[in-house]
Design an enzyme around this catalytic site. Structure first.
Site, PDB file in Angstrom:
ATOM      1  N   HIS A 259      -3.394 -29.667  11.319  1.00 24.81           N
ATOM      2  CA  HIS A 259      -3.809 -29.963  12.668  1.00 24.81           C
ATOM      3  C   HIS A 259      -4.924 -31.010  12.714  1.00 24.81           C
ATOM      4  O   HIS A 259      -4.884 -31.957  13.483  1.00 24.81           O
ATOM      5  CB  HIS A 259      -4.281 -28.675  13.338  1.00 24.81           C
ATOM      6  CG  HIS A 259      -4.672 -28.885  14.742  1.00 24.81           C
ATOM      7  ND1 HIS A 259      -3.743 -29.056  15.725  1.00 24.81           N
ATOM      8  CD2 HIS A 259      -5.888 -29.002  15.320  1.00 24.81           C
ATOM      9  CE1 HIS A 259      -4.356 -29.260  16.862  1.00 24.81           C
ATOM     10  NE2 HIS A 259      -5.654 -29.230  16.647  1.00 24.81           N
TER      11      HIS A 259
ATOM     12  N   GLU B 166       2.864 -29.042  11.543  1.00 24.50           N
ATOM     13  CA  GLU B 166       2.089 -28.159  12.402  1.00 24.50           C
ATOM     14  C   GLU B 166       3.012 -27.205  13.148  1.00 24.50           C
ATOM     15  O   GLU B 166       2.738 -26.017  13.269  1.00 24.50           O
ATOM     16  CB  GLU B 166       1.317 -29.028  13.395  1.00 24.50           C
ATOM     17  CG  GLU B 166       0.192 -28.334  14.082  1.00 24.50           C
ATOM     18  CD  GLU B 166      -0.366 -29.225  15.166  1.00 24.50           C
ATOM     19  OE1 GLU B 166      -1.573 -29.215  15.349  1.00 24.50           O
ATOM     20  OE2 GLU B 166       0.414 -29.963  15.817  1.00 24.50           O
TER      21      GLU B 166
ATOM     22  N   ASN C 189       2.567 -29.542 -20.980  1.00 23.40           N
ATOM     23  CA  ASN C 189       3.093 -29.297 -22.315  1.00 23.40           C
ATOM     24  C   ASN C 189       3.181 -27.807 -22.597  1.00 23.40           C
ATOM     25  O   ASN C 189       4.166 -27.330 -23.148  1.00 23.40           O
ATOM     26  CB  ASN C 189       2.182 -29.961 -23.340  1.00 23.40           C
ATOM     27  CG  ASN C 189       2.904 -31.043 -24.081  1.00 23.40           C
ATOM     28  OD1 ASN C 189       3.788 -31.676 -23.527  1.00 23.40           O
ATOM     29  ND2 ASN C 189       2.550 -31.237 -25.333  1.00 23.40           N
TER      30      ASN C 189
END
Lengths: 163, 821
Positions: B47, B69, B408
């Site tokens: 918002h 929103e 990894n």
């Protein structure tokens, strides 16, 4: 009263106008390396100092002597005599370091002797001889003064890394 | 336009800060899809960004955030359930929002590049599609009591600014009833006036609120009165707003309304009773400072440290010269006080530049979540010590390596649930990120309980890929084998995936850690765990360094990279395949002469003993042979300037206490350079033997005396010897002549009392040069007290002749000392 004032103002403006004349005069400092006399614009000089101790920087060409401490700044030191291929003379009392500045680049240069500060009219400065002209050249121009000529060096080129 | 730029900057800073928290919240949300608090927080970010971006005319960003929103709002009102499928749309949309923000930061516009159409459509589908099934409004009544602990476990409590943030949210709310105006059509002065008005209004409302709050905290349990406050408290905490004028539309009021309906008022009012107090005690006064200013401050401190070093050196000299004098005490006190204060000041400024490493750690929960979905593994992340602080510049550098290591660990370390159960492990893998302080270092430790590193497999792979030879592989220790994962081009992954396997990631880790002068240490046990430890210095600008001497030059080695120093004899050095190595306990360490790396001329012969500085950087180790160890010093790194920038092996320079410049060794670079250098062992007396001295005229004696007569007397006394004689008129002159190298001086006759530099000082200066350590120095003086003689010996004089002397005597002494037979 106001007349006087006006006169003063007029005088002052006159004085202020004067420097415009100097616009076509170049202020230079000349120095000697080997046998030859060179000059550089006075405004590019940060300062001129007596030789002080320097530290060698490894893996650099011979003309880069190393670095030295100029009031807390670490500044490279370049020997113009070696760079110009002039035979090394013995150390003399007249030897100086000229510290030049161009933008953010600063470096000290070893010269044999300081000569003088001079003014040369711009019209008395010829461009560098053709063979050496262009922006790549170390020579900015050749100044004529009385009976002698003097080589004006290009500071930006001097401060450019050449290895 | 400038004003606009300023607002834009503020907007960007704020937006990025909001987003940082967002990732964590979103992952958290997936676990607790009903957590209203989290939803509200996330909703507010979308918002706020939407509001600000519409004001700043970033249409693309506005459109995207608007749709986000919508979805989030539905979720918040419980009209939509946050299923993983929904999250798979929401998360990318957040990424896209980040992308656009970055683009705005770089280019100042959001118009080109990022396509939002697809995602907007998806978002639309979700918000519409779920519309139908909405209506399930049974919110769990326990929701409210969960709120506070939940928020904490999500990691948000580490910023103790709760109170402040809450208040800032209230500002926004104060202006919520402001109609949306078309600011773009206003003139500058009009906008200013408008801002002024809003600020005043906000201040007024703020005052009212405070009064109200005071009443609330007094009356405590009264529901009706406190409701307003409570709602704000509940819904507001992540909003760190610097811009007083916000375009917050009635949405907040909506939020207030919804919470009001659902929440149990008593719980709330209890909270309200507590909160103001908390806010009072927790308010932290902060100020945002341009990093450039801090950098400048740090530079100035650097200068101060240099000055302090110099002062301490002078103090030592003075102490020596005026031993026992009263004023020394006072000087000592001042110097040590300045030294203390400087150190404190340095630490204080360093601290202002420190950021909690949590800033980096924050992005990992989201990353692990994505990866585990992508790789079909169950991975849990545990973070410890996120409050550990380190320098801002390091925080910036450390992010990438950590990302690579964690990826990894997920991809190669943690096994799939099936394999894990086969192995008898719990189904879900665990990755632990831990940070803690250790001396002047911070250690970041990444542990996974995956399959561990199999040295045999690592060796086999690297031989296959041609990274090492079979022979090298056979001689490798476990640690060295682990280090193989950092070799460029090495990868154990059978195939290249999205996540890893290209063989570059770990190389990046190594490079970045090297850049920070850090050390990497790996520990592992097959099928149990792998731990990668990154040890990083706390700060970069001012460091502790070990000063070493090589011939007549000094170099500074960052102490962070020095593991140990050892004193060895020449015959402990072995040569294996043209490389020199040293057996150090149970390890074989390859050696390199610092002199070879820096092309230092070998003027003097090698001693029996020499020093090895063992350097460790990232995962590798090397021994560097130096001639002497000078000591430890705090140094300030200065760069060499444009002209000498990027010289191999030199990281910079520093200014020593005596004003001289000392170069700082770039440890990473010399490790690379060492590989290319084939050094020949130092042969003893190679230079001395080159020039044999057959006749007396090959010998040179220097006479140093300020009196011309005295020089003449000495000269005539030495004449019968037929040696070369040079003269110097004082200490400085003698030193210059000696250093110029023009004369190969075999001995010196030195007067003690001379102008500029006396005989003692001259002797001390000469003895500083290794080259002249054994140069015969003969004092010739009329001072003949015992203390004078003692001083002479201390300064390094070999003989002491008192005036008057016979010509024969002096000639004999000289003859004996220079070895002329």
């Amino acid at each position: 009263m106001s007349n006087k004032l006006q006169e003063v103002v007029r005088k002052q403006t006159k004085q202020q106008l004067k420097p415009t004349e100097t616009d076509d005069v170049l202020q230079l400092v000349s120095f000697v390396v080997g046998e030859e006399e060179y000059a550089i614009p006075i405004l590019t000089i940060q300062e001129i100092i007596k030789p002080i101790e320097h530290t060698r920087v490894p893996r650099t060409p011979a003309h880069v002597l190393g670095v030295f401490n100029l009031r807390g700044s670490v500044i490279p030191l370049i020997d113009l005599r070696i760079k110009f291929g002039v035979p090394m003379t013995n150390k003399s009392e007249d030897m100086r370091y000229i510290v030049l500045k161009d933008g953010n680049d600063t470096a000290g240069f070893v010269i044999d002797r300081l000569n003088q500060a001079m003014r040369i009219r711009k019209k008395n400065i010829d461009p560098a001889p053709e063979a050496t002209s262009g922006n790549k050249s170390l020579i900015d121009g050749v100044g004529k003064q009385d009976d002698k000529i003097i080589t004006i060096l290009r500071v930006s080129k001097l401060l450019e890394r050449d290895f | 336009m400038d004003e606009f730029q300023e607002i834009l900057q503020d907007f960007l800073v704020e937006a990025f800060e909001l987003i940082e928290q967002l990732d964590q919240d979103l992952v958290e949300l997936e676990n607790r899809p009903n957590d209203l608090e989290l939803l509200n927080r996330i909703f507010r970010v979308a918002h706020t960004v939407k509001g600000s971006s519409s004001f700043l005319n970033f249409d693309v960003l506005t459109e995207l955030t608007h749709h986000m929103e919508d979805v989030l709002n539905k979720a918040r009102k419980d009209e939509l359930k946050m299923t993983p499928e929904v999250m798979d749309v929401v998360l990318p949309s957040i990424d896209m929002m980040k992308g656009i923000l970055k683009q705005i930061k770089n280019t100042g516009t959001d118009q080109d590049g990022i396509k939002i159409h697809d995602i907007v459509q998806k978002l639309d589908l979700i918000s519409k599609g779920e519309d139908l099934s909405a209506g399930n409004k049974t919110a769990p009544s326990t929701k409210n009591s969960q709120k506070t602990p939940d928020a904490k476990s999500s990691g948000s409590e580490k910023t103790p600014v709760g109170g402040e943030k809450k208040e800032s949210k209230e500002y926004v709310n104060d202006l919520a009833d402001e109609p949306e105006r078309d600011y773009s059509s206003m003139s500058e002065s009009e906008v200013e006036a408008e801002i002024e008005r809003l600020i005043q209004k906000k201040a007024q409302a703020d005052r009212n609120r405070r009064q109200q709050k005071a009443q609330v905290s007094e009356s405590g349990i009264e529901k009706g009165q406190s409701a307003d406050d409570v709602d704000i408290n509940v819904s507001a905490d992540e909003k760190d707003s610097d811009i007083p004028v916000q375009h917050t539309k009635p949405a907040i009021q909506k939020a207030v309304a919804t919470t009001e309906e659902k929440s149990k008022a008593i719980e709330k009012s209890d909270k309200a009773g507590d909160d103001p107090q908390k806010a009072g005690s927790n308010v932290e006064q902060t100020i945002r400072v341009d990093v450039k200013r801090l950098d400048h401050l740090m530079n100035l401190i650097g200068e101060l440290v240099l000055g302090k070093n110099r002062l301490m050196k002078i103090n030592d000299d003075v102490e020596e010269r005026y031993e026992g004098e009263e004023f020394l005490e006072e000087l000592n006190q001042v110097v040590s006080m300045i030294s203390l204060v400087t150190t404190d000041l340095q630490i204080a400024v360093m601290k202002t530049r420190m950021l909690p490493i949590g800033k980096v750690f924050n992005k990992f929960p989201r990353m692990i979540r994505d990866l585990s979905r992508e790789l079909n593994k169950k991975i849990e992340l545990e973070i410890e010590g996120e409050e550990t602080e380190l320098d801002k510049s390091i925080v910036e550098e450390i992010g990438d390596p950590l990302v690579h290591i964690v990826r990894n660990s997920c991809d190669h370390g943690i096994e799939t649930p099936e394999i894990r159960t086969q192995k008898g492990k719990v189904e879900g893998g665990k990755i632990t990120l831990k940070a803690y302080n250790e001396g002047n270092h911070i250690v970041v430790q990444i542990t996974d309980d995956g399959k561990g590193l199999n040295t045999a497999f690592l060796k086999q792979k690297s031989v296959e890929k041609g990274v090492i030879s079979q022979k090298e592989a056979d001689n490798m220790s476990d640690k060295e084998a682990y280090a193989l994962i950092f070799k460029p081009g090495f990868s154990t992954a059978a195939k290249v995936t999205n996540v890893s396997g290209r063989g570059v990631g770990m190389d990046v880790v190594k490079t970045n850690i090297e850049k920070l002068n850090g050390i990497i240490d790996i520990e592992s046990e097959v099928d149990v765990y792998t731990t990668i430890k990154l040890k990083i210095p706390l700060t970069l600008a001012i460091i502790q360094a070990l000063l070493v001497g090589v011939q007549e030059e000094y170099y500074a080695i960052p102490l962070a990279s020095v593991l140990e120093t050892v004193r060895i004899t020449q015959d402990e050095i072995y040569t294996v395949e043209n490389r020199q190595v040293l057996r150090l306990r149970d390890e074989v360490l390859s050696l390199v002469y610092l002199a070879d790396i820096f092309d230092v001329k070998r003027v003097f012969e090698g001693y029996d003993h020499t020093y090895v500085v063992v350097l460790g950087l990232a995962e590798s180790k090397i021994g560097v042979i130096v001639d002497s160890l000078v000591g430890q010093e705090e140094i300030v790194i200065k760069n060499l300037g444009e002209y000498l920038k990027g010289m191999d092996g030199i990281a910079g320079a520093t200014i020593r206490g005596d004003g001289g410049v000392t170069l700082i060794v770039d440890v990473a670079a010399i490790m690379h350079m060492a590989k290319g250098i084939k050094s020949q062992p130092m042969t003893t007396s190679e230079t001395k033997g080159s020039k044999t001295k057959s006749s007396p005229s090959d010998y040179t004696v220097m006479i140093v005396d300020d009196s011309k007569t005295d020089r003449k007397i000495m000269r005539s006394a030495l004449n019968p010897l037929n040696v070369n004689i040079i003269e110097a008129s004082d200490g400085v002159d003698a030193l210059t002549k000696l250093k110029s190298g023009e004369f190969d001086v075999d001995g010196m006759l030195v007067d003690i009392e001379m102008p500029r530099m006396d005989g003692y000082t001259l002797a001390t200066e000469i003895r500083k040069y290794n080259k002249y350590k054994s140069l015969p120095l003969i004092a010739v003086t009329s001072r003949n007290s015992k203390s004078d003689r003692m001083r002479g010996v201390e300064a390094g004089m070999n003989e002491y002749i008192t005036k008057p002397y016979s010509a024969e005597y002096i000639a004999n002494v000289v003859k004996r000392n220079i070895g002329l037979e």
